[in-house]
Design an enzyme around this catalytic site. Sequence first.
Site, PDB file in Angstrom:
ATOM      1  CB  CYS A 135     -12.653 -21.388  30.549  1.00 39.03           C
ATOM      2  SG  CYS A 135     -11.848 -22.876  31.170  1.00 39.03           S
ATOM      3  CB  CYS A 138     -14.697 -24.278  31.895  1.00 36.29           C
ATOM      4  SG  CYS A 138     -13.223 -23.566  32.609  1.00 36.29           S
ATOM      5  CG  ASP A 139     -17.728 -23.004  29.663  1.00 35.64           C
ATOM      6  OD1 ASP A 139     -18.127 -23.690  30.616  1.00 35.64           O
ATOM      7  OD2 ASP A 139     -17.458 -21.800  29.758  1.00 35.64           O
TER       8      ASP A 139
END
Length: 313
Positions: A135, A138-139
């Site tokens: 992701c 997300c990261d």
Amino acid sequence: MHKVIIIGSGPAGHTAAIYAARANLKPVLIEGMVKGGIAGGQLMITTEVENYPGFPEGIKGPEVMELFKKQSLRFGTEIISADVEKVDFSKRPFRVWADDKEYQAQSIIIATGAQAKWLDLPNETALRNRGVSACATCDGYFFRNQDVCVVGGGDTAMEEANYLSGLAKSVTVIHRRDSLRASKIMQKRALENPKIKFIWNTAVVDVLDVSAGTVNALKLKNLKTDEITTHPTQGLFIAIGHVPNTDLFEGILNLDENGYIKTVPGTTRTNIEGVYAAGDVQDHVYRQAVTAAGTGCMAAIEAERWLAEQGLH
Ligand code: NDP
């Protein structure tokens, strides 16, 4: 006989439970993933969550899910630790079987989530959250000004590569064929982005370096020549698709061509009145904890209003 049964225990399921419980619907939440998994959804395999509002310092995925659960319980949600094995939505009350017990409810909220597909390399698993991610939203932030790679040739891969190009020093897309599956517009955007390079006809065969506890290179195999090379990189984003957890609902609810539950746009209503779907099980676009929580809230509000209209609440 319950007013609402919630299936699933990620951010969507627990948010639905919090809203349903506070509306006095006395929800039952069947948390699932008891056999061969962990209840709580994808955040249970996420280390740092830095984009969930309200946690300015970030929080660990399992910790935030513990808080979600605590909040559901605080308002009286009954949590059942079992995997749903079968459902019957052909008439009301709806019926759900878990651990060989039958549960009945006037309405259902499905929040069974989705799972990212992985390459299934042993070192990929060992380095997950230590340089390997599925992701970018997300990261990606952890890889500012670093060199990262994206695996895949579909829309998700192009989207992740474009997103990462705004953060990373360079992005290399590694694809197993010499043409992309992504839509033309997404292809064009990625191909014309000066920060994105492509390595074609190539598979990732190993992720290095487990002994260092972080990603510092990939072992690549050219699928035309069988040549093996080492490609230095600090991050590996796997973008080869997701699988929604909808096996239980095949032939029962309308699913799209990728298996996601179809909902009426702008709502969480499925094709069966009284059955709602929230979170990643119906969303292949955003896939965020906060959007899952948002649709979980929508599902509880919709279920409550519908039950009231039916004179059932
Ligand atoms: P896709 O199934 O479309 O693409 C998966 C990609 O990963 C393919 O290029 C495939 O290669 C590759 N792949 C699959 N398995 C492996 C493997 N084991 N090793 C290496 N490569 C592999 O999935 P997406 O997640 O990209 O998209 C799913 C759906 O969501 C699509 O309908 C897409 O259009 C939609 N979507 C739309 C977006 C948008 O419009 N903004 C954004 C994201 C997704 P190959 O091509 O060789 O099969």
